[in-house]
Design a protein around this motif. Structure first.
Motif, PDB file in Angstrom:
ATOM      1  N   TYR A 258      21.655  50.760  47.647  1.00 39.50           N
ATOM      2  CA  TYR A 258      22.623  51.802  48.013  1.00 39.50           C
ATOM      3  C   TYR A 258      23.474  52.187  46.805  1.00 39.50           C
ATOM      4  N   PRO A 259      23.974  53.429  46.806  1.00 39.55           N
ATOM      5  CA  PRO A 259      24.769  53.896  45.664  1.00 39.55           C
ATOM      6  C   PRO A 259      25.962  52.991  45.368  1.00 39.55           C
ATOM      7  N   ARG A 260      26.131  52.719  44.071  1.00 40.66           N
ATOM      8  CA  ARG A 260      27.242  51.890  43.601  1.00 40.66           C
ATOM      9  C   ARG A 260      28.288  52.858  43.065  1.00 40.66           C
ATOM     10  N   VAL A 261      29.259  53.193  43.895  1.00 34.37           N
ATOM     11  CA  VAL A 261      30.147  54.299  43.537  1.00 34.37           C
ATOM     12  C   VAL A 261      31.340  53.871  42.689  1.00 34.37           C
ATOM     13  N   LEU A 262      31.796  52.625  42.860  1.00 39.23           N
ATOM     14  CA  LEU A 262      32.926  52.129  42.073  1.00 39.23           C
ATOM     15  C   LEU A 262      32.659  50.675  41.710  1.00 39.23           C
ATOM     16  N   ASN A 263      33.432  50.164  40.739  1.00 38.20           N
ATOM     17  CA  ASN A 263      33.462  48.720  40.495  1.00 38.20           C
ATOM     18  C   ASN A 263      34.904  48.276  40.348  1.00 38.20           C
ATOM     19  N   VAL A 264      35.281  47.292  41.124  1.00 38.74           N
ATOM     20  CA  VAL A 264      36.616  46.711  41.003  1.00 38.74           C
ATOM     21  C   VAL A 264      36.666  45.955  39.679  1.00 38.74           C
ATOM     22  N   ILE A 265      37.768  46.095  38.952  1.00 38.68           N
ATOM     23  CA  ILE A 265      37.855  45.453  37.638  1.00 38.68           C
ATOM     24  C   ILE A 265      37.963  43.936  37.815  1.00 38.68           C
ATOM     25  N   LYS A 266      37.524  43.211  36.799  1.00 45.33           N
ATOM     26  CA  LYS A 266      37.459  41.752  36.864  1.00 45.33           C
ATOM     27  C   LYS A 266      38.843  41.142  37.140  1.00 45.33           C
ATOM     28  N   ALA A 267      39.861  41.717  36.540  1.00 48.29           N
ATOM     29  CA  ALA A 267      41.208  41.157  36.694  1.00 48.29           C
ATOM     30  C   ALA A 267      41.731  41.272  38.127  1.00 48.29           C
ATOM     31  N   ASP A 268      41.164  42.181  38.920  1.00 49.48           N
ATOM     32  CA  ASP A 268      41.676  42.393  40.287  1.00 49.48           C
ATOM     33  C   ASP A 268      40.807  41.754  41.369  1.00 49.48           C
ATOM     34  N   LEU A 269      39.755  41.024  40.994  1.00 48.34           N
ATOM     35  CA  LEU A 269      38.881  40.413  42.011  1.00 48.34           C
ATOM     36  C   LEU A 269      39.631  39.345  42.810  1.00 48.34           C
ATOM     37  N   SER A 270      40.552  38.637  42.137  1.00 51.83           N
ATOM     38  CA  SER A 270      41.279  37.578  42.835  1.00 51.83           C
ATOM     39  C   SER A 270      42.162  38.150  43.931  1.00 51.83           C
ATOM     40  N   ILE A 271      42.876  39.223  43.616  1.00 50.39           N
ATOM     41  CA  ILE A 271      43.777  39.811  44.614  1.00 50.39           C
ATOM     42  C   ILE A 271      42.964  40.456  45.750  1.00 50.39           C
ATOM     43  N   LEU A 272      41.806  41.001  45.406  1.00 47.85           N
ATOM     44  CA  LEU A 272      40.926  41.588  46.426  1.00 47.85           C
ATOM     45  C   LEU A 272      40.493  40.525  47.434  1.00 47.85           C
ATOM     46  N   ILE A 286      40.947  53.509  36.678  1.00 46.87           N
ATOM     47  CA  ILE A 286      41.428  53.376  35.306  1.00 46.87           C
ATOM     48  C   ILE A 286      40.218  53.409  34.363  1.00 46.87           C
ATOM     49  N   SER A 287      40.488  53.489  33.081  1.00 42.42           N
ATOM     50  CA  SER A 287      39.381  53.566  32.115  1.00 42.42           C
ATOM     51  C   SER A 287      38.835  52.158  31.842  1.00 42.42           C
ATOM     52  N   LEU A 288      37.644  52.108  31.270  1.00 43.43           N
ATOM     53  CA  LEU A 288      37.029  50.831  30.900  1.00 43.43           C
ATOM     54  C   LEU A 288      37.921  50.075  29.907  1.00 43.43           C
ATOM     55  N   GLU A 289      38.438  50.800  28.923  1.00 47.74           N
ATOM     56  CA  GLU A 289      39.270  50.168  27.893  1.00 47.74           C
ATOM     57  C   GLU A 289      40.502  49.541  28.520  1.00 47.74           C
ATOM     58  N   LYS A 290      41.115  50.283  29.436  1.00 54.69           N
ATOM     59  CA  LYS A 290      42.327  49.802  30.102  1.00 54.69           C
ATOM     60  C   LYS A 290      41.993  48.550  30.942  1.00 54.69           C
ATOM     61  N   ALA A 291      40.872  48.617  31.660  1.00 53.93           N
ATOM     62  CA  ALA A 291      40.465  47.493  32.517  1.00 53.93           C
ATOM     63  C   ALA A 291      40.325  46.216  31.700  1.00 53.93           C
ATOM     64  N   GLN A 292      39.679  46.346  30.556  1.00 53.72           N
ATOM     65  CA  GLN A 292      39.446  45.165  29.726  1.00 53.72           C
ATOM     66  C   GLN A 292      40.743  44.666  29.101  1.00 53.72           C
ATOM     67  N   ALA A 293      41.651  45.584  28.792  1.00 58.22           N
ATOM     68  CA  ALA A 293      42.955  45.184  28.240  1.00 58.22           C
ATOM     69  C   ALA A 293      43.776  44.439  29.287  1.00 58.22           C
ATOM     70  N   VAL A 294      43.711  44.905  30.531  1.00 64.32           N
ATOM     71  CA  VAL A 294      44.421  44.240  31.627  1.00 64.32           C
ATOM     72  C   VAL A 294      43.921  42.804  31.769  1.00 64.32           C
ATOM     73  N   TYR A 295      42.610  42.634  31.705  1.00 61.86           N
ATOM     74  CA  TYR A 295      42.020  41.301  31.822  1.00 61.86           C
ATOM     75  C   TYR A 295      42.449  40.416  30.651  1.00 61.86           C
ATOM     76  N   TYR A 296      42.415  40.989  29.463  1.00 61.29           N
ATOM     77  CA  TYR A 296      42.800  40.239  28.262  1.00 61.29           C
ATOM     78  C   TYR A 296      44.232  39.706  28.391  1.00 61.29           C
ATOM     79  N   ASN A 297      45.141  40.588  28.820  1.00 68.98           N
ATOM     80  CA  ASN A 297      46.549  40.193  28.961  1.00 68.98           C
ATOM     81  C   ASN A 297      46.718  39.090  29.999  1.00 68.98           C
ATOM     82  N   LYS A 298      45.982  39.233  31.092  1.00 68.89           N
ATOM     83  CA  LYS A 298      46.058  38.225  32.144  1.00 68.89           C
ATOM     84  C   LYS A 298      45.540  36.873  31.636  1.00 68.89           C
TER      85      LYS A 298
END
Lengths: 317, 225
Positions: A258-272, A286-298
């Motif tokens: 089935y179509p994969r329309v979105l991906n939850v960012i790695k940093a938000d899987l815990s809260i999900l 958000i953008s890919l760059e932003k997603a990875q920066a959020v994860y890095y900071n966490k």
């Protein structure tokens, strides 16, 4: 030994997961809220990947036949020892013959219980994680049942006062939108479908489980929803023919059609993973760059406690 | 060669698309690409999930940025990768009525006799295009079109592991006890997934060739159990 007096709704032994077999169709499994998991092990001085109990919605009743140190993190189910409320996110000394029980769920969906020394169950395919669909890992490959005995690892019951730093304690799981990036089939959505995804709130459905968070609202596609089966990653938002999105979690199958329309960012899987049936969630792009920066900071915050999960080559997920 | 289509797939993986159809040619590209990555020394690459036409590549973005990984993958020369000789796996199947729960339905839907069904099912060599759906499940190509048969209207709540079925133009085997809607025409005594066999948890790999051969109920019980 810990005796399971009551099992709770769905309580399983989990560690960080089972790696290297996704190419054979074997999901990674493991804890859904990696943040709460890591903190639980940290509280009792365990190795970061030691197995814990993942407790879903309703807590078990456990009798301790040995003196141990425990840590309770994640969803607040009002844990009690011998009827008296105990503090979460804090190392707790439990004396022999004490009884741990839980009250009403106050927030979140999943609670993590660590025990000093960990659980003495066999590694199956290099992991203690329970994957009940294949009767793998944990205690007999399935959720705990009343009457089970949980054997413990080498217990070092020397007690050290420890509390999770305040800024790492999640007091609420409901205020933040879940951040996503566009999935490979985002373009198959109709114009209205794209709009609905980001403006509508979604309700977590009652059939949600460790395979996925099922959402109740319908999102429209432009074309048919069948495609050639392809890979799935944790956090993929899949749109089956019903139009009701499923956010795929650790026990999900490794491929889907089935179509994969979105991906939850790695940093938000815990809260999900802390969203329970009936809860509302919102997606924010958000953008890919932003997603990875959020994860890095966490991760920087977790690294300060020596809790960054390092992976061997080929063991990333 | 055409440039590869590479795009982000979540923030911790990327998706490589090597064709838009299910074909032997695309399949071989997928297998070559997987081999090329596995034999490369690109840092930060994690697990791979390959399908009919795509490869999902997990990576650690703390070790390698997306753009850097993308350009390194584009530089892999998959034309140079030689595919080793296909591993052919012989799979015994008992088509006895005790296991062939839907043989009557398949007979009436295909207008073939049981003997013809068994003969057609065992006469071909099948190709394992991909694994997925459940642990150890393999998607096979190459079934004789005369065996085409729609799924059951009502899926079973439990199909026993080892059951051999047909769904539409495909045939396959259930590696685990599982709910399922395939028309069951037999059962194999082979363990396709064995968690206690640490040297070989999974019997089948992507790219393998498969041949089914018929065994009697007696052989199923006495030789293979």
């Amino acid at each position: 030994m810990i005796e399971v007096v009551k099992s709770g709704l769905y309580t399983t032994i989990q560690d960080v997961g089972r790696f290297g077999f996704q190419k054979y169709g074997m999901p990674v499994s493991g804890v859904l809220d990696k943040d709460a998991f890591r903190l639980a092990n940290w509280l009792v001085g365990n190795a970061i990947n030691e197995a814990v109990l993942e407790i879903t919605l309703t807590g078990p009743v456990l009798r301790f036949h040995k003196e141990v140190v425990i840590g309770i993190t994640g969803a607040d189910m009002q844990p009690k020892i011998d009827g008296k409320l105990v503090e979460m996110n804090s190392a707790i000394k439990v004396s022999k013959n004490s009884m741990l029980s839980f009250g009403k769920l106050k927030n979140g969906c999943r609670t993590y219980l660590s025990v000093s020394g960990g659980f003495d169950v066999v590694h199956e395919m290099n992991s203690k994680a329970t994957y009940d669909y294949a009767k793998l890992g944990g205690l007999n490959g399935q959720a705990l049942a009343a009457g089970d005995s949980l054997l413990l690892g080498n217990v070092d019951a020397s007690f050290e006062e420890k509390k999770v730093p305040v800024h790492l304690v999640q007091n609420s799981y409901s205020t933040m939108p879940v951040r996503v990036i566009e999935g490979p089939e985002f373009h198959l959505l109709s114009k209205a479908g794209k709009e609905v995804l980001f403006t509508c709130g979604f309700t977590v459905g009652s059939a949600s489980n460790r395979m996925g968070v099922r959402l109740n609202e319908v999102v429209e596609l432009d074309l048919g929803s069948e495609m050639i089966s392809s890979g799935i990653v944790q956090g993929t938002v899949q749109l089956p023919s019903s139009g009701m999105p499923i956010v795929l979690l650790a026990d999900a199958q490794t491929t889907g059609g089935y179509p994969r329309v979105l991906n939850v960012i790695k940093a938000d899987l815990s809260i999900l993973a802390q969203q329970k049936p009936g809860d509302k969630i919102r997606f924010r792009k958000i953008s890919l760059e932003k997603a990875q920066a959020v994860y890095y900071n966490k991760e920087t915050e977790f690294t300060k406690l020596a809790l960054h999960i390092e992976h061997k080559k080929r063991d990333l997920y | 060669m055409k440039p590869l289509k590479i795009e982000p797939f979540g923030d911790a993986a990327l998706l490589v698309t090597l064709g838009e159809v299910i074909s032997l040619e695309v399949h071989q590209k997928v297998v070559s690409f997987v081999r090329a990555i596995e034999s490369s020394s690109i840092v930060g690459v994690g697990e791979l999930i390959s399908s009919y036409n795509t490869v999902t590549v997990y990576y650690d973005f703390l070790q390698i940025p997306y753009s850097e990984l993308k350009s390194q993958l584009e530089e892999l020369d998959i034309e140079k990768i030689s595919i080793p000789e296909k591993n052919i796996v012989q799979i015994p199947v008992c088509y006895d009525e005790e296991f062939a729960l839907d043989m009557k339905e398949v007979i009436s839907k295909t207008n073939l006799s049981k003997e013809e069904i068994v003969k057609l099912h065992t006469s071909k060599e099948y190709l394992v295009y991909m694994l997925g759906f459940m642990p150890g499940f393999f998607y096979l190509g190459g079934m004789d079109t005369r065996l085409r048969c729609e799924r059951k209207e009502k899926p079973r709540l439990k199909v026993a592991s080892g059951s051999v079925g047909i769904a539409g133009g495909q045939t396959g085997v259930y590696p685990l006890d599982s709910p399922g809607g395939w028309q069951i025409i037999g059962k194999s005594p082979v363990k396709f997934f064995d968690k206690s066999n640490s040297s070989n948890y999974f019997k089948i790999q992507q790219g393998d060739g498969i041949r089914f051969y018929e065994i009697s109920k007696d052989e199923f019980i006495n030789t293979f159990q």
